[in-house]
Design an enzyme around this catalytic site. Structure first.
Site, PDB file in Angstrom:
ATOM      1  N   ASP A   1      14.780  -5.155  32.613  1.00 55.26           N
ATOM      2  CA  ASP A   1      14.057  -4.418  31.347  1.00 55.26           C
ATOM      3  C   ASP A   1      15.291  -3.877  30.310  1.00 55.26           C
ATOM      4  O   ASP A   1      15.438  -4.140  29.297  1.00 55.26           O
ATOM      5  CB  ASP A   1      13.367  -3.046  31.831  1.00 55.26           C
ATOM      6  CG  ASP A   1      12.108  -3.562  32.614  1.00 55.26           C
ATOM      7  OD1 ASP A   1      11.445  -4.437  32.015  1.00 55.26           O
ATOM      8  OD2 ASP A   1      11.621  -2.723  33.671  1.00 55.26           O
TER       9      ASP A   1
ATOM     10  N   LYS B   1      -9.322   3.414  -2.608  1.00 58.34           N
ATOM     11  CA  LYS B   1      -9.692   2.394  -1.292  1.00 58.34           C
ATOM     12  C   LYS B   1     -11.042   2.902  -0.999  1.00 58.34           C
ATOM     13  O   LYS B   1     -11.286   4.312  -0.917  1.00 58.34           O
ATOM     14  CB  LYS B   1      -8.652   2.631  -0.312  1.00 58.34           C
ATOM     15  CG  LYS B   1      -8.681   1.835   0.662  1.00 58.34           C
ATOM     16  CD  LYS B   1      -7.370   1.922   1.724  1.00 58.34           C
ATOM     17  CE  LYS B   1      -7.467   0.832   2.985  1.00 58.34           C
ATOM     18  NZ  LYS B   1      -6.264   1.013   3.819  1.00 58.34           N
TER      19      LYS B   1
ATOM     20  N   CYS C   1      -5.923  -3.641   1.944  1.00 56.24           N
ATOM     21  CA  CYS C   1      -5.720  -3.785   3.242  1.00 56.24           C
ATOM     22  C   CYS C   1      -7.023  -3.679   4.315  1.00 56.24           C
ATOM     23  O   CYS C   1      -7.773  -4.803   4.458  1.00 56.24           O
ATOM     24  CB  CYS C   1      -4.860  -2.568   3.755  1.00 56.24           C
ATOM     25  SG  CYS C   1      -4.100  -2.524   5.372  1.00 56.24           S
TER      26      CYS C   1
ATOM     27  N   SER D   1      21.294  -1.309  33.917  1.00 55.27           N
ATOM     28  CA  SER D   1      20.913  -1.372  35.437  1.00 55.27           C
ATOM     29  C   SER D   1      21.214  -2.345  36.048  1.00 55.27           C
ATOM     30  O   SER D   1      21.238  -2.613  37.271  1.00 55.27           O
ATOM     31  CB  SER D   1      19.413  -0.752  35.674  1.00 55.27           C
ATOM     32  OG  SER D   1      18.428  -1.604  34.869  1.00 55.27           O
TER      33      SER D   1
ATOM     34  N   GLU E   1       0.918  -1.039   0.197  1.00 48.79           N
ATOM     35  CA  GLU E   1      -0.143  -0.253  -0.059  1.00 48.79           C
ATOM     36  C   GLU E   1       0.813   1.370   0.077  1.00 48.79           C
ATOM     37  O   GLU E   1       1.843   1.453   0.692  1.00 48.79           O
ATOM     38  CB  GLU E   1      -1.066  -0.032   1.039  1.00 48.79           C
ATOM     39  CG  GLU E   1      -1.903   0.966   1.212  1.00 48.79           C
ATOM     40  CD  GLU E   1      -2.978   0.822   2.577  1.00 48.79           C
ATOM     41  OE1 GLU E   1      -4.023   1.701   2.455  1.00 48.79           O
ATOM     42  OE2 GLU E   1      -2.708   0.088   3.495  1.00 48.79           O
TER      43      GLU E   1
END
Length: 709
Positions: A363, A114, A175, A359, A45
């Protein structure tokens, strides 16, 4: 033998407004398709502009340059002898449309706008485009003079029509149209359209691909036909990663599937299909009755036969066989999607690498491991001889083409582009410091280990000089206000240091450029607001900002074995902690205790709030059923009220969230995905009162039931 045709679809790593690069990638995909014998090729697209142009779709320049690029495609040798389906925006009668341009031998056959626009979640197509609402209707579109000179056409049809070749019929579904209840493919199939193209700009979310694939299969399982699905692949300049997975489906069965994650720029998949298989599949009486009364589309004639007599006369040529659909596990998706996104961002931003504050927690560990995965992907691509990846790797590392440098080892490549730092204080533990150091060694990053107590003390001293007061931690007799302020000083200094190091470390190492600072706050912490505004969670980009704590743990467990990194097990066993308060004999700071809720509970809150659109009361009533075996009704009420209180008082932090890879359906990303206020009445008095009254009723009913039993 039947009527054999070879068709092609593709995934392209297009980039918003990169008209030159987008043209080159489009032409390369056409060249590859033709080389493989395809007579029909479709692309993603809005492939000419890139899907993510956003408000640039409101600018006239975007439409001008789109026509200029299309003119070059129409004039190219690559485009000769093939039916091509190209995506770009078109302005018709001063109205902007998201369109497919069907071309053949320097002629435009049809402009198909579209009809159903994506306008929720991450998508805002109605902001830029208007849907074509004239079903089965076409008009004449006057072409720009530059295109008239190439095609010899003054006007071409625009609207809802189909293409009729000498041997088949082709229709377009774009889409979002696939995801709507009354999808165009139904009417197209009933009107005898045998090949349906779908050009998409569909982004990655964890566990989302299965839904998309099932819808694509369903499109032809009931109606029969050939379905070609093309998609964007890569970072188009925003938070989304478009995850490719181009597919070719025949009568509900997959015959070709492209990769979902790739750092390559162009991927073309082809299949050889027998048109007679479609015709025999559609032979049922019920379908015939419906088809005979179906409204007709205008047919635009294309002077081409898709089938090749040479294929039909060669008994050695057979249709492509059915394949089993391949799905990555969520852990693999995390290892691949954000890694590809990071690579696109790094190479296109022209920076020299990444900087990450390590750290010693899970995470930042996950963020670092994703960078390690990216390095592995780059080395793998270079080993295959991908010229673009090799050129990009040289650009990022500052190596010239003459040097002949090609990354061959992920750790060696990481040592050049990845920089990490443990920013410790007297509140940090030896365990987190050691884990950070050993993780950096395992990945190969350029690592610094420092203490910043002197900087923290300088700020505290300055405050004392200005105000005459000295704040103290709670452990030393200070108030909650003092305790929080002293934590935030450490967190915000880390952000300042991160940017200082990111700007100057390449200079320290005698290299040009600067580094992108990576954030490492997960989606659950963002939702709860459990981070300091403008601390080291503030960065340039964040690959894990849309991933839950639970999924990050699954990813780390996977990477430990898949990447051969035994150090990762120590992160899995560690208690999540910010290490911003003094450690005493009776107290060690722990995230879940601080938050008053577990990460798993946060995930549940997030999905109910965003995906199921629950306010406090409806969330409470749903959780009564979901959590009834784990806790009492009153405790559920307390947790729901606590979540909404902290969510609302911290919502302002979402306005400053680091741009994050979108991977989760309950991302709290402000103004892009999660359109909610950032100033709330945090008492939620009406809602919470109703929850309390319901708790009283339920507890009374429970007591009555127990008395009767």
């Amino acid at each position: 033998m039947g009527h054999l045709i070879t068709v092609a679809t593709c995934s392209l790593n297009q980039w918003a407004l990169d008209f030159k690069g987008n043209l080159a990638r489009t032409l390369e995909s056409i060249r590859i398709a033709k080389e493989r014998g395809a007579t029909l090729r479709i692309g993603p697209e809005l492939e000419i502009t890139g899907y993510g142009c956003a408000d640039h779709f409101l600018e006239g320049d975007t439409y001008l340059h789109s026509w200029e690029v299309l003119g070059q495609i129409l004039s190219s040798k690559e485009a000769e002898g093939m039916l091509l389906d190209i995506g770009m925006p078109v302005m018709h009668k001063n109205v902007k449309y998201n369109c497919r341009i069907i071309i053949l031998n320097s002629k435009i056959l049809l402009i198909r706008p579209k009809m159903f626009l994506a306008n929720d979640g991450n998508y805002r197509e109605l902001r830029w485009f208007t849907p074509w609402s004239k079903y089965r209707v076409t008009e004449e579109h006057f072409l720009p003079r530059m295109i008239q000179k190439i095609t010899g056409q003054i006007t071409v049809p625009i609207g809802d029509a189909v293409i009729s070749t000498h041997d088949s019929c082709i229709g377009v579904e774009m889409c979002e149209e696939l995801f709507t209840p009354n999808s165009p493919h139904i009417g197209l199939s009933l009107d005898g359209v045998e090949i349906i193209t779908n050009s998409s700009g569909s982004h990655h979310e964890l566990r989302k691909l299965h839904t998309r694939v099932e819808l694509i299969k369903e499109a032809t399982l009931k109606s029969g036909g050939i379905y070609l699905y093309a998609n964007q692949q890569g970072c188009d300049g925003d938070r989304l990663y478009y995850d490719g997975c181009a597919m070719i489906i025949v009568n509900g069965q997959v015959v070709a599937q492209g990769s979902q994650f790739s750092i390559g720029d162009v991927e073309v998949i082809t299949a050889t299909i027998d048109l007679e298989d479609v015709r025999s599949f559609r032979s049922s009486c019920s379908r015939g009755i419906q088809a005979s009364t179906s409204a007709s589309f205008r047919r635009i004639e294309a002077n081409i036969a898709l089938s090749d007599g040479r294929l039909e006369d060669n008994p050695a040529i057979r249709p492509t066989t059915v394949k089993r659909v391949f799905y990555h596990t969520p852990e693999e998706e995390i290892s691949l999607g954000p890694a590809c996104w990071l690579w696109d961002y790094l190479r296109r931003s022209k920076t020299s690498g990444f900087f990450l504050p390590l750290s010693g927690g899970i995470d930042s560990c996950a963020t670092a491991t994703i960078v390690a995965s990216m390095c592995r992907l780059v080395v793998k691509s270079c080993a295959k001889g991908d010229k673009q990846t090799i050129a990009d790797a040289r650009q990022v590392t500052g190596e010239s083409a003459e040097s002949g440098y090609i990354p061959t080892d992920p750790q060696e490549f990481a040592s050049r582009i990845f920089h990490t730092c443990y920013m410790g204080t007297k509140n940090s533990s030896n365990e987190t410091r050691t884990r950070a150091k050993e993780l950096a060694e395992s990945i190969g990053s350029y690592h610094i280990d420092l203490n910043m107590d002197t900087v923290v003390s300088a700020l505290q001293l300055l405050f004392a000089m200005v105000t005459g007061k000295t704040p103290a931690f709670r452990a030393h007799g200070g108030s909650d206000v003092e305790n929080l302020a002293l934590q935030n000083i450490q967190a915000r200094i880390r952000m300042v240091l991160a940017y200082l190091l990111a700007q100057l470390l390449p200079w320290v190492r005698g290299r040009p450029g600067s580094l992108l600072v990576l954030g490492s706050a997960n989606v659950d912490e963002c939702l709860r607001g459990y981070f300091t505004k403008y601390d080291c969670s503030s960065a340039d980009i964040n690959p894990i900002g849309g991933i839950s704590k639970a999924d990050l743990r699954l990813f780390i467990a996977y990477a430990e074995l898949a990447f051969g990194m035994p150090i990762l097990s120590s992160f899995l066993n560690a208690t999540p902690t910010a290490e911003l308060e003094p450690i005493t004999e009776t107290y060690v700071q722990a995230d879940e205790v601080d938050m008053g809720m577990t990460y798993d509970e946060l995930t549940e809150f997030g999905r109910l709030r965003k995906v199921y659109k629950c306010g406090p009361y409806s969330m409470f009533t749903k959780l009564i059923h979901l959590w009834s075996d784990k806790m009492e009704v009153a405790e559920i009420a307390v947790k729901v009220k606590r979540f909404f209180f902290y969510y609302s008082i911290n919502r302002h932090k979402m306005t400053t969230l680091t741009p994050s890879y979108h991977a989760e359906s309950y991302s709290p990303d402000d103004n892009r995905f999660d359109l909610r206020p950032f100033l709330y009445n945090a008492s939620w008095s009406w809602q919470f009162d109703k929850i309390d009254r319901t708790v009283q009723v339920l507890e009374k009913e429970q007591q009555t039931g127990e008395a009767h039993s």
